[in-house]
Motif scaffolding. Sequence first.
Motif, mmCIF file in Angstrom:
data_model
loop_
_atom_site.group_PDB
_atom_site.id
_atom_site.type_symbol
_atom_site.label_atom_id
_atom_site.label_comp_id
_atom_site.label_asym_id
_atom_site.label_seq_id
_atom_site.Cartn_x
_atom_site.Cartn_y
_atom_site.Cartn_z
ATOM 1 N N ALA A 193 0.809 -1.216 0.000
ATOM 2 C CA ALA A 193 0.000 0.000 0.000
ATOM 3 C C ALA A 193 0.846 1.271 0.000
ATOM 4 N N LEU A 194 1.966 1.244 0.710
ATOM 5 C CA LEU A 194 2.723 2.479 0.935
ATOM 6 C C LEU A 194 4.041 2.582 0.176
ATOM 7 N N GLY A 195 4.484 1.495 -0.441
ATOM 8 C CA GLY A 195 5.782 1.492 -1.120
ATOM 9 C C GLY A 195 5.933 2.552 -2.195
ATOM 10 N N ASP A 196 4.874 2.790 -2.963
ATOM 11 C CA ASP A 196 4.949 3.808 -4.017
ATOM 12 C C ASP A 196 5.001 5.218 -3.439
ATOM 13 N N GLN A 197 4.282 5.455 -2.353
ATOM 14 C CA GLN A 197 4.239 6.778 -1.736
ATOM 15 C C GLN A 197 5.485 7.089 -0.912
ATOM 16 N N TYR A 198 6.089 6.038 -0.351
ATOM 17 C CA TYR A 198 7.277 6.199 0.488
ATOM 18 C C TYR A 198 8.372 5.269 -0.029
ATOM 19 N N PRO A 199 9.061 5.685 -1.080
ATOM 20 C CA PRO A 199 10.054 4.816 -1.719
ATOM 21 C C PRO A 199 11.164 4.322 -0.791
ATOM 22 N N VAL A 200 11.385 4.984 0.320
ATOM 23 C CA VAL A 200 12.409 4.515 1.252
ATOM 24 C C VAL A 200 12.074 3.100 1.744
ATOM 25 N N LEU A 201 10.785 2.758 1.789
ATOM 26 C CA LEU A 201 10.376 1.408 2.196
ATOM 27 C C LEU A 201 10.934 0.346 1.273
ATOM 28 N N THR A 202 11.087 0.684 -0.006
ATOM 29 C CA THR A 202 11.523 -0.298 -0.995
ATOM 30 C C THR A 202 13.033 -0.269 -1.232
ATOM 31 N N THR A 203 13.749 0.465 -0.418
ATOM 32 C CA THR A 203 15.202 0.531 -0.541
ATOM 33 C C THR A 203 15.792 -0.875 -0.481
ATOM 34 N N GLY A 204 16.675 -1.160 -1.422
ATOM 35 C CA GLY A 204 17.291 -2.484 -1.453
ATOM 36 C C GLY A 204 16.320 -3.561 -1.880
ATOM 37 N N ARG A 205 15.277 -3.174 -2.605
ATOM 38 C CA ARG A 205 14.250 -4.118 -3.094
ATOM 39 C C ARG A 205 13.663 -4.966 -1.971
ATOM 40 N N GLY A 206 13.416 -4.317 -0.842
ATOM 41 C CA GLY A 206 12.776 -4.997 0.276
ATOM 42 C C GLY A 206 13.726 -5.460 1.366
ATOM 43 N N ALA A 207 15.022 -5.466 1.091
ATOM 44 C CA ALA A 207 15.991 -5.932 2.088
ATOM 45 C C ALA A 207 15.972 -5.045 3.333
ATOM 46 N N LEU A 208 15.910 -3.733 3.142
ATOM 47 C CA LEU A 208 15.876 -2.815 4.283
ATOM 48 C C LEU A 208 14.575 -2.994 5.076
ATOM 49 N N PHE A 209 13.484 -3.228 4.372
ATOM 50 C CA PHE A 209 12.194 -3.476 5.022
ATOM 51 C C PHE A 209 12.291 -4.733 5.897
ATOM 52 N N GLY A 210 12.867 -5.793 5.359
ATOM 53 C CA GLY A 210 13.054 -7.029 6.125
ATOM 54 C C GLY A 210 13.925 -6.800 7.343
ATOM 55 N N LEU A 211 14.991 -6.036 7.178
ATOM 56 C CA LEU A 211 15.867 -5.706 8.304
ATOM 57 C C LEU A 211 15.090 -4.955 9.382
ATOM 58 N N GLY A 212 14.277 -3.996 8.958
ATOM 59 C CA GLY A 212 13.467 -3.235 9.914
ATOM 60 C C GLY A 212 12.501 -4.114 10.681
ATOM 61 N N LEU A 213 11.875 -5.071 9.977
ATOM 62 C CA LEU A 213 10.967 -6.002 10.653
ATOM 63 C C LEU A 213 11.717 -6.875 11.653
ATOM 64 N N PHE A 214 12.893 -7.323 11.274
ATOM 65 C CA PHE A 214 13.709 -8.133 12.178
ATOM 66 C C PHE A 214 14.005 -7.365 13.460
ATOM 67 N N ILE A 215 14.472 -6.134 13.315
ATOM 68 C CA ILE A 215 14.820 -5.332 14.499
ATOM 69 C C ILE A 215 13.580 -5.047 15.343
ATOM 70 N N ALA A 216 12.512 -4.578 14.688
ATOM 71 C CA ALA A 216 11.310 -4.204 15.434
ATOM 72 C C ALA A 216 10.640 -5.403 16.098
ATOM 73 N N GLN A 217 10.414 -6.462 15.330
ATOM 74 C CA GLN A 217 9.658 -7.610 15.846
ATOM 75 C C GLN A 217 10.526 -8.550 16.676
ATOM 76 N N ASP A 218 11.571 -9.086 16.056
ATOM 77 C CA ASP A 218 12.367 -10.118 16.727
ATOM 78 C C ASP A 218 13.219 -9.575 17.861
ATOM 79 N N GLU A 219 13.815 -8.445 17.648
ATOM 80 C CA GLU A 219 14.782 -7.939 18.624
ATOM 81 C C GLU A 219 14.169 -7.050 19.708
ATOM 82 N N ILE A 220 12.991 -6.471 19.429
ATOM 83 C CA ILE A 220 12.407 -5.557 20.420
ATOM 84 C C ILE A 220 11.039 -6.037 20.909
ATOM 85 N N LEU A 221 10.038 -6.034 20.004
ATOM 86 C CA LEU A 221 8.658 -6.294 20.424
ATOM 87 C C LEU A 221 8.442 -7.671 21.048
#
Length: 175
Positions: free
Chosen positions: A102-130
Amino acid sequence: MRHADNRMERNSLINGALKGAVAGAIAVWVMDRFDWFDWEHEDPETRQRTQQVRPGGMDPAHVTANKVAEATGKELSPSQPHPAGQMVHYSLGVGPGALYGALGDQYPVLTTGRGALFGLGLFIAQDEILNSVTGLAAKPQDYPWQDHARGLKQHVIYGLVTDSVLRLLNKVIKS
């Protein structure tokens, strides 16, 4: 004219979210194949250390499913693996995939690295913190470093696959 633009934008967001949800579900499935391979080939002592620190020896999705069942006066049998735990696990991939779509086109930073950065963010937020803050997992420092490396790898794979499937869906299904 403005009303039509808002409707088109809303439809675009919904279409993006639906495609992203499908991409996220596929990405979870792919991620799981890699994770199970790595888990099965991990040093048995490392695997045992990971199991020992997990609440009830379960992964966070199954801890969640079991807590929900308990709160409703039910008991999951077996506690893991269980379809309810798998449902929670997949929802944790479908939800972020929908956001990505939904937001990838509006916020291209989300798609940086073709999703690799997004996956990294999920890892940090979910696995390492939440997970540890909510009691779904032990504290990050309690896990062996190999568990963190495996989780990081799997989440980057999740992000890359989500992005790839979404790009394919966007080519095949025009919004």
